[in-house]
Design a protein around this motif. Structure first.
Motif, mmCIF file in Angstrom:
data_model
loop_
_atom_site.group_PDB
_atom_site.id
_atom_site.type_symbol
_atom_site.label_atom_id
_atom_site.label_comp_id
_atom_site.label_asym_id
_atom_site.label_seq_id
_atom_site.Cartn_x
_atom_site.Cartn_y
_atom_site.Cartn_z
ATOM 1 N N PHE A 50 0.888 -1.166 0.000
ATOM 2 C CA PHE A 50 0.000 0.000 0.000
ATOM 3 C C PHE A 50 0.929 1.219 0.000
ATOM 4 C CE2 PHE A 50 -3.319 2.114 3.056
ATOM 5 C CZ PHE A 50 -3.831 2.848 2.002
ATOM 6 N N GLY A 75 -0.471 -2.453 -6.635
ATOM 7 C CA GLY A 75 -0.380 -1.656 -5.403
ATOM 8 C C GLY A 75 -1.774 -1.173 -5.040
ATOM 9 N N ALA A 77 -4.462 1.599 -3.397
ATOM 10 C CA ALA A 77 -4.602 3.052 -3.220
ATOM 11 C C ALA A 77 -6.034 3.367 -2.819
ATOM 12 C CB ALA A 77 -4.270 3.764 -4.536
ATOM 13 N N ASP A 83 -3.010 9.259 -3.437
ATOM 14 C CA ASP A 83 -2.736 7.837 -3.200
ATOM 15 C C ASP A 83 -2.451 7.123 -4.518
ATOM 16 O OD1 ASP A 83 -3.690 8.238 -0.565
ATOM 17 O OD2 ASP A 83 -4.466 6.187 -0.521
ATOM 18 N N CYS A 87 0.887 5.306 -5.754
ATOM 19 C CA CYS A 87 0.830 3.886 -6.101
ATOM 20 C C CYS A 87 1.456 3.671 -7.478
ATOM 21 C CB CYS A 87 -0.641 3.435 -6.088
ATOM 22 S SG CYS A 87 -0.860 1.718 -6.513
ATOM 23 N N ILE A 99 -2.979 -0.919 -10.798
ATOM 24 C CA ILE A 99 -3.401 -0.073 -9.662
ATOM 25 C C ILE A 99 -4.718 -0.624 -9.147
ATOM 26 C CG2 ILE A 99 -4.192 2.224 -8.959
ATOM 27 C CD1 ILE A 99 -2.373 3.430 -11.124
ATOM 28 N N THR A 101 -7.648 0.424 -6.684
ATOM 29 C CA THR A 101 -8.174 1.504 -5.856
ATOM 30 C C THR A 101 -9.535 1.112 -5.294
ATOM 31 O OG1 THR A 101 -8.729 3.855 -5.785
ATOM 32 C CG2 THR A 101 -8.996 2.772 -7.914
#
Ligand code: KIV
Ligand code: ZN
Length: 520
Positions: A50, A75, A77, A83, A87, A99, A101
């Motif tokens: 994170f 990652g 976010a 964020d 990321c 990504i 999210t």
């Protein structure tokens, strides 16, 4: 397994959701090692961390991205531009970046950032579009999906798909759902949300009611094609879906769950041991697939049946999960080559220097113990080559115990290279020893967990000791093994203190500054 079977993508979040579990914090190098093992084992997507949470997380995700071979590196976010940018900075080095999210969509979670349904819908549109402008591969999650109003869930999923998410993950954040409901939710979403057939639906289950594996498999039967899981089911509270369980379930019961994964199941045992070791979370003996007893058949009837035909009581072969068949123990006459070969069988690849260190420790152990079994070597590997062991070292320990208390510990310990001596008493030999360590290295850390397990059978068995300590919100675990339980306890305690010292030095970098639950 046939190639015509639908593939279920395995998304491993040991290094994110697993590592978030209090006390499971791993070092940078440990994260890199686990990511390498996951990649080698055929995990499709590794959620590596994170990145906004801390410098440490950011660096680990970047480094894992740079070293990735086959796996997609993902990652996490929150639904915030900052964020998502952070990321992307970390995952962009991967050959295949993603990504992920998310935002909490249930009434309880919506209340945290104090957004109306419309405001949240707008936030989802903006943040997923932003992520998609940076990265071709975007995953979106409505956190606490299983407690979100179905209509609103459909609305948000549709927005995320239109904004460019190609994977929609449906988390059961609090482990609340049950198999039939889990299947129904996925089926209805796929049926009702426009554009659903163009994306992959993922299932992400927590194990609070012990149903994570069943819920994940039910979701797959209903159309989900990505399972989010962790090695050994590591994760907050009761943990996440265990990777080894869903993968082996689909393999062993392929007749009724005809799905394939890309996992090389013969690597399961090794990675399970490594994760247990670096996280400090021991695997329960009767844990499915990777527990110590999962393939042990102790009762007379079972043993008789097994000898006649292994299938009598075994639905999978130990070799299928990377458990070597019964093997001969090593002893004090075994040489370096035999040790190296045995360690390789157990999944430990050692450089020459590491082997030298382990060989010395192996000889010490073999002097005290006639037969050194596989489990002894695994325990030995857990405590060797830990760079955190540098600040404090036990030089010598003599403990006086017996029926008449109090017990007394005479300890010589080196603190940053300088030897100090003390004698302390306590309520039992372990208490006296810990008091002695504390006298030479005063600290305010609280001992949260102290666990002892015998590695093998017999009175000369090694004991593995795990401790967990807490100091100012920092948690560190320590482990050690020795044929002397008090010595193992002292070393485990000192190991945890060493790790706390390292964390103290890195405060502000290693320590998570932001939790994924800080949603605003
Ligand atoms: O459990 C959960 O909801 C999560 C999300 C961040 C996907 O881990
Ligand atoms: Zn989760």
């Amino acid at each position: 397994m046939t190639s015509s079977q639908d593939k279920v993508v395995i998304f491993d979040t040991t290094l994110r959701d697993g590592e978030q579990s209090p006390g499971a914090t791993m070092t940078h190098d440990e994260k890199l090692e686990i990511a390498g093992l996951l990649d080698e084992m055929g995990v499709d997507i590794i959620e590596a961390g994170f990145p906004i949470a801390s410098e440490g997380d950011f660096n680990a995700v970047s480094e894992i991205s740079k070293n990735s071979v086959n796996s997609v590196i993902c990652g996490l976010a929150r639904a915030q531009i900052g964020d998502i940018d952070r990321c992307w900075e970390a995952v962009k080095h991967a050959a295949k970046p993603r990504i992920h999210t998310f935002i909490g969509t249930s009434p309880l979670h919506r209340a945290i950032p104090n957004l109306t349904k419309d405001e949240m819908a707008e936030r989802i549109e903006q943040t997923v579009s932003h992520a998609r402008n940076l990265c071709d591969n975007v995953q979106w999650s409505p956190m606490d999906a299983t407690r979100t109003e179905f209509d609103y869930l459909c609305r948000t999923v549709e927005i995320a798909i239109k904004a460019g998410a190609s994977t929609i993950n449906i988390p059961d954040t609090v482990g609340y759902t049950a198999p039939r409901e889990s299947a129904e939710l996925i089926r209805r979403l796929i049926e009702m949300v426009p554009g659903a057939d163009e994306v992959i639906f993922a299932t992400h289950c927590h194990n609070d009611l012990g149903m994570a594996t069943a819920n994940s498999l039910a979701a797959v039967e209903a159309g989900a094609r990505q399972i989010e899981c962790t090695i050994n089911g590591l994760g907050e509270r009761a943990g996440n879906t265990a990777l080894e369980e869903v993968v082996m379930a689909m393999k062993v019961r392929n007749d009724i769950m005809p799905f394939q994964t890309g996992i090389d199941t013969t690597k399961l045992m090794n990675i399970s041991r490594r994760v247990a070791s670096v996280s400090g979370f021991a695997v329960q003996f009767n844990k499915a697939i990777v527990g110590k007893n999962a393939f042990a058949h102790e009762s007379g009837i079972h043993q008789d049946g097994m000898l006649k035909n292994a299938e009598t009581f075994e639905i999978m072969r130990p070799e299928d999960v990377g458990l070597a068949g019964t093997s001969l123990p090593l002893g004090k006459h075994s040489g370096r080559a035999a040790l190296r070969a045995k360690l390789e069988d157990l999944g430990f690849e050692l450089g020459d220097n590491q082997l030298k260190d382990v060989f010395v420790r192996f000889k010490e152990l073999a002097d005290r113990k006639k037969e050194v079994f596989d489990d002894d070597l695994i325990a030995l590997m857990r405590t060797s080559s830990d760079p955190a062991n540098d600040h404090l070292k036990i030089v010598s320990l003599r403990v006086q115990c017996g029926t008449e208390g109090p017990q007394k510990a005479d300890l010589v310990m080196s603190v940053d290279g300088i030897e100090h001596t003390t004698s302390q008493t306590g309520d039992g030999p372990v208490d006296a020893t810990f008091n002695a360590v504390k006298a030479l290295f005063p600290h305010g850390a609280k001992l949260q967990v102290y666990q002892v397990q015998a590695v093998t059978e017999g009175t000369d068995a090694q004991a593995t000791v795990s401790v967990r300590m807490e100091e100012d919100d920092r948690i560190a675990t320590g482990q050690s093994a020795d044929t002397d339980t008090v010595v193992a306890s002292a070393k485990a305690y000192v190991n945890a203190l060493n790790r706390l010292i390292v964390r103290r030095e890195k405060t502000g970098t290693d320590k998570a500054e932001i939790s994924y639950k800080d949603v605003t």
